[in-house]
Motif scaffolding. Structure first.
Motif, PDB file in Angstrom:
ATOM      1  N   SER A 169       0.829  -1.214   0.000  1.00 17.99           N
ATOM      2  CA  SER A 169       0.000   0.000   0.000  1.00 17.99           C
ATOM      3  C   SER A 169       0.865   1.268   0.000  1.00 17.99           C
ATOM      4  O   SER A 169       0.411   2.318  -0.427  1.00 17.99           O
ATOM      5  CB  SER A 169      -0.930  -0.006   1.218  1.00 17.99           C
ATOM      6  N   LEU A 170       2.125   1.150   0.457  1.00 19.82           N
ATOM      7  CA  LEU A 170       3.022   2.305   0.397  1.00 19.82           C
ATOM      8  C   LEU A 170       3.612   2.484  -1.004  1.00 19.82           C
ATOM      9  O   LEU A 170       4.178   3.527  -1.302  1.00 19.82           O
ATOM     10  CB  LEU A 170       4.176   2.108   1.381  1.00 19.82           C
ATOM     11  N   ALA A 171       3.479   1.451  -1.832  1.00 23.40           N
ATOM     12  CA  ALA A 171       4.065   1.448  -3.175  1.00 23.40           C
ATOM     13  C   ALA A 171       5.574   1.699  -3.110  1.00 23.40           C
ATOM     14  O   ALA A 171       6.127   2.529  -3.844  1.00 23.40           O
ATOM     15  CB  ALA A 171       3.371   2.453  -4.098  1.00 23.40           C
ATOM     16  N   GLU A 211      10.332  12.306  -1.564  1.00 24.51           N
ATOM     17  CA  GLU A 211       8.905  12.108  -1.853  1.00 24.51           C
ATOM     18  C   GLU A 211       8.168  11.443  -0.692  1.00 24.51           C
ATOM     19  O   GLU A 211       7.016  11.048  -0.840  1.00 24.51           O
ATOM     20  CB  GLU A 211       8.745  11.256  -3.125  1.00 24.51           C
ATOM     21  N   ALA A 212       8.832  11.275   0.440  1.00 25.17           N
ATOM     22  CA  ALA A 212       8.166  10.733   1.635  1.00 25.17           C
ATOM     23  C   ALA A 212       7.728  11.906   2.497  1.00 25.17           C
ATOM     24  O   ALA A 212       8.524  12.821   2.750  1.00 25.17           O
ATOM     25  CB  ALA A 212       9.132   9.843   2.414  1.00 25.17           C
ATOM     26  N   MET A 213       6.468  11.900   2.924  1.00 26.88           N
ATOM     27  CA  MET A 213       5.941  13.089   3.617  1.00 26.88           C
ATOM     28  C   MET A 213       5.033  12.695   4.785  1.00 26.88           C
ATOM     29  O   MET A 213       4.269  11.733   4.699  1.00 26.88           O
ATOM     30  CB  MET A 213       5.136  13.910   2.605  1.00 26.88           C
ATOM     31  N   ALA A 269      -0.999  13.078  11.335  1.00 28.91           N
ATOM     32  CA  ALA A 269       0.460  13.156  11.441  1.00 28.91           C
ATOM     33  C   ALA A 269       1.140  11.815  11.688  1.00 28.91           C
ATOM     34  O   ALA A 269       2.358  11.714  11.568  1.00 28.91           O
ATOM     35  CB  ALA A 269       0.840  14.147  12.541  1.00 28.91           C
ATOM     36  N   ASN A 270       0.366  10.769  12.036  1.00 24.89           N
ATOM     37  CA  ASN A 270       1.009   9.453  12.206  1.00 24.89           C
ATOM     38  C   ASN A 270       0.922   8.623  10.924  1.00 24.89           C
ATOM     39  O   ASN A 270       1.287   7.463  10.895  1.00 24.89           O
ATOM     40  CB  ASN A 270       0.386   8.706  13.389  1.00 24.89           C
ATOM     41  N   PHE A 271       0.414   9.204   9.855  1.00 32.14           N
ATOM     42  CA  PHE A 271       0.441   8.560   8.540  1.00 32.14           C
ATOM     43  C   PHE A 271       1.554   9.229   7.740  1.00 32.14           C
ATOM     44  O   PHE A 271       1.567  10.454   7.621  1.00 32.14           O
ATOM     45  CB  PHE A 271      -0.885   8.768   7.789  1.00 32.14           C
ATOM     46  N   PHE A 272       2.473   8.423   7.195  1.00 33.38           N
ATOM     47  CA  PHE A 272       3.503   8.975   6.330  1.00 33.38           C
ATOM     48  C   PHE A 272       3.168   8.497   4.916  1.00 33.38           C
ATOM     49  O   PHE A 272       2.960   7.294   4.701  1.00 33.38           O
ATOM     50  CB  PHE A 272       4.894   8.468   6.731  1.00 33.38           C
ATOM     51  N   VAL A 273       3.121   9.437   3.985  1.00 30.82           N
ATOM     52  CA  VAL A 273       2.639   9.067   2.650  1.00 30.82           C
ATOM     53  C   VAL A 273       3.762   9.115   1.618  1.00 30.82           C
ATOM     54  O   VAL A 273       4.716   9.887   1.734  1.00 30.82           O
ATOM     55  CB  VAL A 273       1.444   9.967   2.214  1.00 30.82           C
ATOM     56  N   ASN A 274       3.607   8.262   0.624  1.00 32.87           N
ATOM     57  CA  ASN A 274       4.507   8.243  -0.524  1.00 32.87           C
ATOM     58  C   ASN A 274       3.876   9.152  -1.568  1.00 32.87           C
ATOM     59  O   ASN A 274       2.897   8.800  -2.210  1.00 32.87           O
ATOM     60  CB  ASN A 274       4.627   6.799  -1.026  1.00 32.87           C
ATOM     61  N   VAL A 275       4.459  10.346  -1.712  1.00 29.44           N
ATOM     62  CA  VAL A 275       3.841  11.341  -2.600  1.00 29.44           C
ATOM     63  C   VAL A 275       3.944  10.889  -4.059  1.00 29.44           C
ATOM     64  O   VAL A 275       2.963  10.915  -4.793  1.00 29.44           O
ATOM     65  CB  VAL A 275       4.502  12.732  -2.407  1.00 29.44           C
ATOM     66  N   ALA A 276       5.132  10.471  -4.464  1.00 26.99           N
ATOM     67  CA  ALA A 276       5.326   9.949  -5.819  1.00 26.99           C
ATOM     68  C   ALA A 276       6.667   9.235  -5.894  1.00 26.99           C
ATOM     69  O   ALA A 276       7.701   9.890  -5.810  1.00 26.99           O
ATOM     70  CB  ALA A 276       5.290  11.087  -6.842  1.00 26.99           C
TER      71      ALA A 276
END
Ligand code: EPU
Length: 302
Positions: free
Chosen positions: A30-32, A252-254, A260-267
């Protein structure tokens, strides 16, 4: 890692294993994020002990990948293969208040399937992504519900013994995002006991949880859910937010702007950048609050 020993490939096929060469784990998480390796689909549970012996005899390092929703995998060509139980649809058999569920079944799908048959209790788990096996291993929970409360029996592959076993639910400790399964136990099937509840009532509960989740979590972005476990009595998300770190980036990690406890893979973030972001945030929380945050996400390095 490439499996290129022909005798091994032939034997795996005989055991009902499908080998998919050079699979990108970007597609499986899911983080790709994640490198490339061969993937083995274990289509027949009963052959798992033999497959595992074969891999050990041939010195093939391997890891089991479930739904891929709580894992951060290193980049590049991976030095181990991944094993996968193909997803079952719906993978649930009902018998009164018991639901026997394949570990590879989708957790949300299982909650919905049981609800349609007037079996409730798991409403809070509806939006938790991933497989039932993954949920069991970490005792997934949300909105006051945790899966461990409903477990009566588990069928699993015990790597230490090299055998498939059925154990009672009370032989396992289910704590907050932690269980007493051995790290190399492989979940195969679980028997849940669920309270009877009219479908309409369950549906109303599901809607409330879905709304809460939608309003507070970045559901349309690539993430592994919460990165850190909450410390006893505290909230990792609140502390990271108070430090003003929402939107903080490494490449690209944000840190999500929403939770704030979710870190997302922007691209196309690398694993290395996501790990740097995790370390940076952990250090900021440690120096400001004196609390060492523990990862909830499982990190697979080389
Ligand atoms: N908060 C902030 N800023 C944020 C995020 C949260 O101030 O950016 C505050 C909230 O306002 C609230 C408190 O922190 O007062 C707790 O937040 P929330 O209700 O979102 O719960 P959480 O503790 O952050 C936990 C689970 C989630 C689960 C929700 C709902 C953990 C680590 N997280 O989040 O589970 O969905 O409760 O039950 O236990 C997961 O495990 O991956 C996960 C998403």
């Amino acid at each position: 890692m490439r499996l290129d020993d022909n005798a091994l490939l032939v034997r795996l096929k005989e055991l009902g294993v499908e080998v998919r060469p050079s699979v990108s784990l970007v597609e499986k998480t899911s983080l790709a994020i994640g490198g490339t390796t061969d993937q083995l689909l274990l289509r027949r549970y009963e052959t798992i002990p033999e497959v595992m012996r074969l891999l050990a005899d041939n010195r093939v390092p391997h890891r089991f990948l479930g739904g891929g929703t709580n894992v951060l995998i290193t980049d590049g060509e991976l030095p181990w293969i991944v094993l996968h139980l193909p997803a079952a649809h719906p993978g649930v058999q009902l018998d009164g208040n018991f639901a026997v569920v394949d570990a590879s079944a989708d957790l949300g799908g299982t909650v919905t399937f049981c609800a349609k048959h007037d079996l409730g209790g798991m409403e809070g788990l509806i939006g938790v992504p991933g497989s039932v096996g993954g949920a069991l291993r970490m005792n997934a929970g949300a909105y006051g519900t945790q899966i461990g409360s409903y477990v009566r029996e588990i069928e699993l592959y015990r790597a230490a013994k090299g055998e498939i076993e059925i154990i009672h639910g009370d032989q396992i400790r289910f704590d907050y995002r932690h269980t007493s399964f051995a790290p190399d136990d492989v979940m195969l099937r679980v028997k849940l006991e669920l309270p009877s509840k009219p479908y309409k009532e369950i549906l109303a509960g599901i809607k409330v949880c879905n709304e809460k989740r939608r309003s507070s979590q970045p559901l349309n972005q690539k993430s592994a859910g919460c990165i850190f476990k909450n410390p006893p009595g505290g909230s990792a998300g609140r502390m990271i937010d108070e430090l003003g770190l929402k939107g903080h980036r490494v490449g690209e990690a944000m840190v999500s702007e929403r939770h704030a406890n979710f870190f997302v893979n922007v691209a196309n973030s690398s694993c290395a950048d996501m790990l740097k972001l995790i370390d940076y945030v952990r250090e900021r929380v440690r120096s400001s609050y004196g609390i060492e945050l523990e990862n909830e996400v499982i990190v697979w390095r080389n």
